[in-house]
Design a protein around this motif. Structure first.
Motif, PDB file in Angstrom:
ATOM      1  N   ARG A 202      13.035  -0.062  -9.888  1.00 28.72           N
ATOM      2  CA  ARG A 202      12.694  -0.187  -8.470  1.00 28.72           C
ATOM      3  C   ARG A 202      11.202  -0.328  -8.231  1.00 28.72           C
ATOM      4  O   ARG A 202      10.747  -1.234  -7.508  1.00 28.72           O
ATOM      5  CB  ARG A 202      13.228   1.025  -7.692  1.00 28.72           C
ATOM      6  CG  ARG A 202      14.681   0.928  -7.265  1.00 28.72           C
ATOM      7  CD  ARG A 202      14.998   1.998  -6.221  1.00 28.72           C
ATOM      8  NE  ARG A 202      14.732   3.325  -6.741  1.00 28.72           N
ATOM      9  CZ  ARG A 202      15.671   4.221  -7.010  1.00 28.72           C
ATOM     10  NH1 ARG A 202      16.950   3.920  -6.841  1.00 28.72           N
ATOM     11  NH2 ARG A 202      15.343   5.410  -7.452  1.00 28.72           N
ATOM     12  N   ALA A 203      10.415   0.579  -8.813  1.00 25.41           N
ATOM     13  CA  ALA A 203       8.968   0.527  -8.600  1.00 25.41           C
ATOM     14  C   ALA A 203       8.373  -0.761  -9.149  1.00 25.41           C
ATOM     15  O   ALA A 203       7.503  -1.385  -8.519  1.00 25.41           O
ATOM     16  CB  ALA A 203       8.302   1.739  -9.254  1.00 25.41           C
ATOM     17  N   ALA A 204       8.841  -1.192 -10.307  1.00 23.19           N
ATOM     18  CA  ALA A 204       8.325  -2.424 -10.908  1.00 23.19           C
ATOM     19  C   ALA A 204       8.637  -3.631 -10.046  1.00 23.19           C
ATOM     20  O   ALA A 204       7.800  -4.540  -9.892  1.00 23.19           O
ATOM     21  CB  ALA A 204       8.913  -2.598 -12.312  1.00 23.19           C
ATOM     22  N   LEU A 205       9.823  -3.672  -9.470  1.00 18.37           N
ATOM     23  CA  LEU A 205      10.211  -4.803  -8.628  1.00 18.37           C
ATOM     24  C   LEU A 205       9.340  -4.889  -7.379  1.00 18.37           C
ATOM     25  O   LEU A 205       8.855  -5.969  -7.010  1.00 18.37           O
ATOM     26  CB  LEU A 205      11.682  -4.684  -8.239  1.00 18.37           C
ATOM     27  CG  LEU A 205      12.693  -4.881  -9.377  1.00 18.37           C
ATOM     28  CD1 LEU A 205      14.084  -4.430  -8.941  1.00 18.37           C
ATOM     29  CD2 LEU A 205      12.714  -6.332  -9.832  1.00 18.37           C
ATOM     30  N   LEU A 206       9.117  -3.751  -6.716  1.00 16.85           N
ATOM     31  CA  LEU A 206       8.281  -3.750  -5.514  1.00 16.85           C
ATOM     32  C   LEU A 206       6.836  -4.116  -5.858  1.00 16.85           C
ATOM     33  O   LEU A 206       6.194  -4.899  -5.150  1.00 16.85           O
ATOM     34  CB  LEU A 206       8.323  -2.369  -4.862  1.00 16.85           C
ATOM     35  CG  LEU A 206       9.645  -1.978  -4.196  1.00 16.85           C
ATOM     36  CD1 LEU A 206       9.604  -0.516  -3.752  1.00 16.85           C
ATOM     37  CD2 LEU A 206       9.934  -2.885  -2.995  1.00 16.85           C
ATOM     38  N   ALA A 207       6.340  -3.564  -6.960  1.00 13.30           N
ATOM     39  CA  ALA A 207       4.961  -3.846  -7.364  1.00 13.30           C
ATOM     40  C   ALA A 207       4.778  -5.316  -7.721  1.00 13.30           C
ATOM     41  O   ALA A 207       3.766  -5.939  -7.374  1.00 13.30           O
ATOM     42  CB  ALA A 207       4.578  -2.957  -8.552  1.00 13.30           C
ATOM     43  N   ALA A 208       5.756  -5.900  -8.424  1.00 12.67           N
ATOM     44  CA  ALA A 208       5.663  -7.307  -8.816  1.00 12.67           C
ATOM     45  C   ALA A 208       5.626  -8.211  -7.600  1.00 12.67           C
ATOM     46  O   ALA A 208       4.848  -9.175  -7.542  1.00 12.67           O
ATOM     47  CB  ALA A 208       6.839  -7.670  -9.718  1.00 12.67           C
ATOM     48  N   LEU A 368       1.673   1.176  -5.973  1.00 16.22           N
ATOM     49  CA  LEU A 368       3.109   1.327  -6.216  1.00 16.22           C
ATOM     50  C   LEU A 368       3.396   1.634  -7.679  1.00 16.22           C
ATOM     51  O   LEU A 368       4.291   2.418  -8.001  1.00 16.22           O
ATOM     52  CB  LEU A 368       3.842   0.041  -5.820  1.00 16.22           C
ATOM     53  CG  LEU A 368       4.108  -0.173  -4.330  1.00 16.22           C
ATOM     54  CD1 LEU A 368       4.575  -1.598  -4.092  1.00 16.22           C
ATOM     55  CD2 LEU A 368       5.135   0.825  -3.832  1.00 16.22           C
ATOM     56  N   GLY A 369       2.635   1.024  -8.553  1.00 15.35           N
ATOM     57  CA  GLY A 369       2.867   1.254  -9.964  1.00 15.35           C
ATOM     58  C   GLY A 369       2.335   2.587 -10.448  1.00 15.35           C
ATOM     59  O   GLY A 369       2.855   3.157 -11.401  1.00 15.35           O
ATOM     60  N   TYR A 370       1.332   3.127  -9.772  1.00 14.77           N
ATOM     61  CA  TYR A 370       0.642   4.312 -10.285  1.00 14.77           C
ATOM     62  C   TYR A 370       1.041   5.601  -9.570  1.00 14.77           C
ATOM     63  O   TYR A 370       0.657   6.673  -9.969  1.00 14.77           O
ATOM     64  CB  TYR A 370      -0.865   4.112 -10.134  1.00 14.77           C
ATOM     65  CG  TYR A 370      -1.687   5.113 -10.887  1.00 14.77           C
ATOM     66  CD1 TYR A 370      -1.702   5.113 -12.288  1.00 14.77           C
ATOM     67  CD2 TYR A 370      -2.460   6.071 -10.225  1.00 14.77           C
ATOM     68  CE1 TYR A 370      -2.459   6.028 -12.999  1.00 14.77           C
ATOM     69  CE2 TYR A 370      -3.225   6.992 -10.933  1.00 14.77           C
ATOM     70  CZ  TYR A 370      -3.223   6.953 -12.320  1.00 14.77           C
ATOM     71  OH  TYR A 370      -3.972   7.858 -13.021  1.00 14.77           O
TER      72      TYR A 370
END
Length: 380
Positions: A202-208, A368-370
């Protein structure tokens, strides 16, 4: 293994640096010849990002089973599209070829991730993936040097891009022929990832998505911003070469940053890229400063895309190609939106305002990633 890594790096250099991202490099000359405004070119760039996303969707479906077929598709679309751009004088065909050519990069990344994952030892995979992914940097340097030496003949530059793409594709198919049988791994790749896999991303998708939106400003309008601010064609091309220099520096920093967790590396990469985006919008009238921020942005962008690969690999290495494809699809959806929105905002807010909006999105991506440590999810 060394030859395969070199060939894979060349494919990324060609499909990204010489083809996909070179559209923004040649945008001023192409816009004059075809009589297209910046908003219209922004829509073409958005369409190219959609094509990239669709190609990466294909990587999601078949990347873990047929990576060599994906690499072949990358060569055909990027190489064929480049030749089409070089030869056509029709606006419609030009637009179609520009869009199709970007599909090559979408096919190349997930295919190469799986090929390298098979070939490299577990301890070397992260470094090898970073080196191959950093091929964008040398590709950008080559694209800038070719454009500089051939200017104003942008058509010949696209012919060269098509030829290099074809040669690099053949090299990967040749050196990767000894890898494990694709049919052997097919059984484990036939099913879609489970719900836990999606939840862990989830976090990776939003950050990307957010970073894709933010990165669109520099790639699509960076050189145009410099020229509109009074920079000469040579200065603007030098800035593009410095983008590539920054991206190439990732090869040197890969052994150092591999010690960072993927999410931490993502933040370390995206925040400087965000600051560089805002700075370029405000400093386009100062060539030395613009060149410096271009180099920083190039490093941040390439490092961030590599961090996405490491992020999904850390979550589930057996679906590394699938995860890469999904994240890159979302990334390019964000970039497609950014290309259209930033292009429209330039007319309303100027380059400083439009680039500021893009920088805010890129900064949010880093946060978002951190914001928290990734939880380990058991994935079956």
């Amino acid at each position: 293994m060394g030859a395969l890594v070199v060939a894979g790096t060349a494919v990324i250099a060609a499909t990204y640096g010489l083809v996909r991202l070179a559209f923004g490099l040649h945008l001023p000359e192409m816009s004059r010849e075809f009589g297209l405004g910046i908003a219209t070119l922004g829509l073409i760039s958005a369409g190219a990002s959609v094509a990239y996303g669709l190609a990466a969707c294909a990587g999601f479906l078949v990347g873990d089973r047929f990576p060599r077929a994906l690499v072949l598709a990358a060569g055909l679309t990027a190489g064929g599209g480049s030749i089409g751009i070089a030869l056509t004088h029709d606006v419609g065909i030009f637009s179609a070829c520009a869009i199709v050519s970007s599909a090559g990069a979408g096919c190349a990344s997930p295919g190469l991730v799986r090929i390298i994952h098979r070939a490299a030892s577990p301890g070397d995979r992260a470094t090898m993936q970073s080196v191959v992914n950093a091929g964008t940097g040398p590709g950008l340097i080559a694209a800038g040097c070719i454009a500089w030496s051939l200017a104003p003949d942008w058509r010949l530059a696209w012919v060269i891009a098509g030829g290099v793409t074809a040669l690099a594709t053949i090299a990967v198919l040749w050196f990767g022929r000894e890898q494990a049988s694709e049919a052997v791994e097919a059984r484990s790749a036939l099913r879609l990832p489970p719900a836990a896999w999606w939840a862990s991303h989830r976090a990776a998708l939003l950050a990307a998505a957010a970073f894709g939106f933010g990165a669109a400003a520099v790639w699509n309008y960076g050189r145009t911003a410099l020229i509109d601010a009074g920079a000469s064609a040579g200065v603007s091309l030098l800035a593009w070469v410095l983008l590539g220099v920054g991206g190439t520096a990732v090869i040197l920093t890969a052994p150092l940053v591999r010690r960072l967790r993927p999410r931490s590396l993502w933040a370390v990469a995206t925040i400087p890229a965000a600051v560089s985006t805002a700075a370029l919008g405000m400093s386009s009238g100062s060539p030395p400063l613009a060149g410096a921020v271009c180099a920083v942005f190039g490093w941040g962008y390439v490092t961030a895309t590599g961090a996405l690969i490491e992020w999904t690999t850390q979550i589930d290495g057996s679906r590394a190609a699938t995860g890469t494809a999904v994240l890159f699809v979302v990334f390019m959806i964000g970039q497609a939106a950014g290309a259209a929105v930033v292009g429209a905002l330039v007319a309303q807010l100027g380059y400083s305002g439009a680039f500021g909006v893009a920088a805010a999105a890129a900064c949010a991506a880093g946060v978002l990633g951190y914001e928290r440590q990734a939880r380990r999810v058991r994935i079956r």
